[in-house]
Design a protein around this motif. Structure first.
Motif, mmCIF file in Angstrom:
data_model
loop_
_atom_site.group_PDB
_atom_site.id
_atom_site.type_symbol
_atom_site.label_atom_id
_atom_site.label_comp_id
_atom_site.label_asym_id
_atom_site.label_seq_id
_atom_site.Cartn_x
_atom_site.Cartn_y
_atom_site.Cartn_z
ATOM 1 N N LYS A 169 0.826 -1.207 0.000
ATOM 2 C CA LYS A 169 0.000 0.000 0.000
ATOM 3 C C LYS A 169 0.867 1.266 0.000
ATOM 4 O O LYS A 169 0.619 2.221 0.727
ATOM 5 N N GLY A 170 1.934 1.226 -0.813
ATOM 6 C CA GLY A 170 2.808 2.377 -0.960
ATOM 7 C C GLY A 170 3.919 2.475 0.067
ATOM 8 O O GLY A 170 4.740 3.395 0.009
ATOM 9 N N HIS A 171 3.980 1.535 1.000
ATOM 10 C CA HIS A 171 5.004 1.564 2.051
ATOM 11 C C HIS A 171 6.101 0.535 1.754
ATOM 12 O O HIS A 171 5.806 -0.619 1.444
ATOM 13 N N ASN A 172 7.358 0.934 1.872
ATOM 14 C CA ASN A 172 8.458 -0.028 1.851
ATOM 15 C C ASN A 172 8.400 -0.839 3.130
ATOM 16 O O ASN A 172 8.323 -0.281 4.226
ATOM 17 N N ALA A 173 8.416 -2.129 2.991
ATOM 18 C CA ALA A 173 8.206 -2.992 4.161
ATOM 19 C C ALA A 173 8.947 -4.307 3.958
ATOM 20 O O ALA A 173 9.661 -4.508 2.964
ATOM 21 N N PHE A 174 8.805 -5.200 4.939
ATOM 22 C CA PHE A 174 9.254 -6.574 4.744
ATOM 23 C C PHE A 174 8.117 -7.508 5.118
ATOM 24 O O PHE A 174 7.209 -7.148 5.868
ATOM 25 N N ARG A 175 8.170 -8.684 4.535
ATOM 26 C CA ARG A 175 7.099 -9.657 4.715
ATOM 27 C C ARG A 175 7.624 -10.890 5.427
ATOM 28 O O ARG A 175 8.699 -11.396 5.101
ATOM 29 N N LEU A 176 6.858 -11.379 6.367
ATOM 30 C CA LEU A 176 7.190 -12.599 7.090
ATOM 31 C C LEU A 176 6.103 -13.630 6.825
ATOM 32 O O LEU A 176 4.920 -13.340 6.956
ATOM 33 N N SER A 177 6.515 -14.814 6.436
ATOM 34 C CA SER A 177 5.574 -15.890 6.171
ATOM 35 C C SER A 177 5.891 -17.067 7.079
ATOM 36 O O SER A 177 6.995 -17.610 7.045
ATOM 37 N N VAL A 178 4.936 -17.445 7.900
ATOM 38 C CA VAL A 178 5.130 -18.544 8.856
ATOM 39 C C VAL A 178 4.469 -19.783 8.257
ATOM 40 O O VAL A 178 3.262 -19.990 8.415
ATOM 41 N N SER A 179 5.257 -20.592 7.579
ATOM 42 C CA SER A 179 4.684 -21.689 6.787
ATOM 43 C C SER A 179 5.195 -23.070 7.179
ATOM 44 O O SER A 179 4.458 -24.050 7.075
ATOM 45 N N SER A 180 6.449 -23.179 7.591
ATOM 46 C CA SER A 180 7.058 -24.492 7.780
ATOM 47 C C SER A 180 6.548 -25.203 9.030
ATOM 48 O O SER A 180 6.343 -24.590 10.080
ATOM 49 N N TRP A 181 6.403 -26.507 8.914
ATOM 50 C CA TRP A 181 6.003 -27.344 10.046
ATOM 51 C C TRP A 181 7.045 -27.322 11.161
ATOM 52 O O TRP A 181 6.726 -27.615 12.318
#
Length: 455
Positions: A418-430
């Motif tokens: 949404k126009g903001h520089n950011a980082f993404r965290l994805s919690v996926s692994s078992w």
């Protein structure tokens, strides 16, 4: 030769087992020295062959340190699951079988297991039982396959045979997507000749879900591409409402559910995907939230005739018929991907799959609260396993990403939200535990302190 084969496979097993046992203790992203060591692979094409055990040794000693520990417990960069041990074992077995998993003629066992797995998937995801399932490389090919079925059905209604006559002079197809559409959907549209720049983009709300009020009028020449699990925020489009409109207009609704479709299997999260069963096609990945080895994508289509019409061919030596795997996907030469999915579902069962999805979402909530407690900004409503984060400025956010990546405790990458520089965290692994989250939070906190000291 048999002795050499047994010795070689045992060597490969020992090296693989050691890698998996140690992966949680290595840097999540390789060090510069490990990356530089890969120059050892740059050698002239050999005049004479090498000892196979020496080849495995080089792969292990040079290659293993240069891997990204995405199968470990502190990789949050993309929506990448680890591999459940049973799926690694099943994958090895399927590789040893070396089956051409396109029909019962080329592999009776792969055909049977994939058919059983398809029924299980429709049951656990609670999708229309008459649907057909295909096993492809990932969400890109799954989306391509599903949208090919949509293209086939829409143009057939208009009296046009796209498989025979192509798109030159064909009736126009209208494609609607959200402004948060994933790039794989656009890639699939471009490969299908529908054009990734000709789509109609619908605005999204603050959390990245399509705004139902802005959806244009649908008709029987329309494909609506919806999203179950925004790749940044985890948000779900109002798919049930869109499907109601589409059914009234005889339009096609496709669901990009690469990871979010698995929310249907979790009792506490299924509400997010309410009404999704009304769609016409769906995609999911096994190698994301189901935690199977790469590669493993899944395409599901309600209309068997549409998918068969788009994917089938005629050749005297193939004797193809509806119901064969090759009838529903682009590939003929395919590995037995469904065996990995079968092993995961059989190992987890309904309760285990529910717990896998629910517990990852709970850990994401724990992660988000810890980040906020340190003064970082969580930019999305954390409804699933995805967290979007920024610091006080784009400069500080970028510095934080760089510092954490260099530290090696965990890994995540940049995004724009949404126009903001950011980082993404994805919690996926078992494999991820609360301890892994806490270690990662500590690494982030230390990086923030170091950056502030430098200022």
């Amino acid at each position: 030769m048999k002795t050499m084969s047994r010795e070689l496979l045992h060597n490969a097993y020992e090296r693989s087992e050691r890698y998996l046992a140690e992966v949680d203790n290595q840097r999540v992203f390789p060090s510069n020295s490990d990356l530089m060591a890969m120059n050892r692979f740059e050698e002239p094409f050999p005049e004479k062959g090498h000892d196979p055990n020496d080849i495995l040794k080089q792969l292990d000693e040079v290659g293993s340190p240069a891997t990204v520990a995405s199968t470990g417990s502190r990789y949050f960069g993309f929506v990448v699951g680890g591999s459940l041990p049973v799926t690694v074992g099943a994958n090895w077995m399927a590789t040893a079988w070396d089956q051409v998993a396109s029909s019962a003629v080329t592999s009776p066992v792969a055909d049977k297991i994939e058919k059983v797995t398809s029924g299980w998937l429709l049951e656990v995801l609670d999708l229309p039982r008459e649907s057909v399932v295909g096993y492809v490389t990932g969400a890109t090919m799954a989306t391509f396959t599903a949208l090919a079925a949509a293209r086939h059905k829409i143009l057939k209604k208009k009296g046009w045979n796209v498989e025979e006559d192509g798109l030159f002079g064909a009736p126009e197809i209208k494609v609607i997507v959200s402004d948060e559409v994933h790039v794989t959907v656009l890639k699939a549209l471009s490969m299908l000749g529908l054009g990734k720049s000709r789509v109609i983009e619908v605005p999204t709300d603050a959390n990245g879900a399509l705004d139902i009020r802005k959806v244009p009028v649908l008709d029987d020449s329309t494909i609506v591409c919806t999203q179950a699990g925004n790749v940044n925020s985890g948000a779900f489009d109002p798919i049930g409402e869109i499907c109601n409109r589409a059914q009234a207009a005889n339009a096609w609704v496709h669901v990009d559910g690469a990871f979010g479709l698995w929310a249907r299997s979790a009792s506490s999260k299924a509400y997010l995907a309410e009404g999704i069963e009304k769609a016409d096609s769906w995609t999911a990945d096994g190698h994301k939230w189901l935690n199977t080895p790469y590669d493993g994508g899944i395409v599901i289509c309600r209309d068997e005739d549409a998918l068969y019409g788009a994917m089938s061919v005629s050749a005297a030596y193939l004797k193809e018929k509806s119901g064969a795997s090759q009838s529903y996907i682009p590939e003929f030469s395919k590995r037995a991907r469904g065996i990995d999915v079968w092993a995961a579902l059989k190992f987890l069962g309904r309760d285990g799959l529910d717990d896998l999805i629910t517990s990852r979402c709970d850990l994401a909530q724990h992660f988000a609260k810890g980040l906020e407690a340190m003064g970082l900004n969580v930019l999305n409503h954390v409804v699933l396993n995805q967290i979007v984060v920024s610091w006080d400025s784009a400069e500080k956010t970028g510095a934080l990403i760089k510092a954490v990546q260099e530290d090696g405790t965990c890994w995540f990458g940049p995004t724009v939200w949404k126009g903001h520089n950011a980082f993404r965290l994805s919690v996926s692994s078992w494999k991820i535990t609360q301890r892994d989250i806490d270690l990662s939070l500590k690494a982030i906190e230390n990086a923030m302190k170091e950056i502030q000291t430098q200022k």
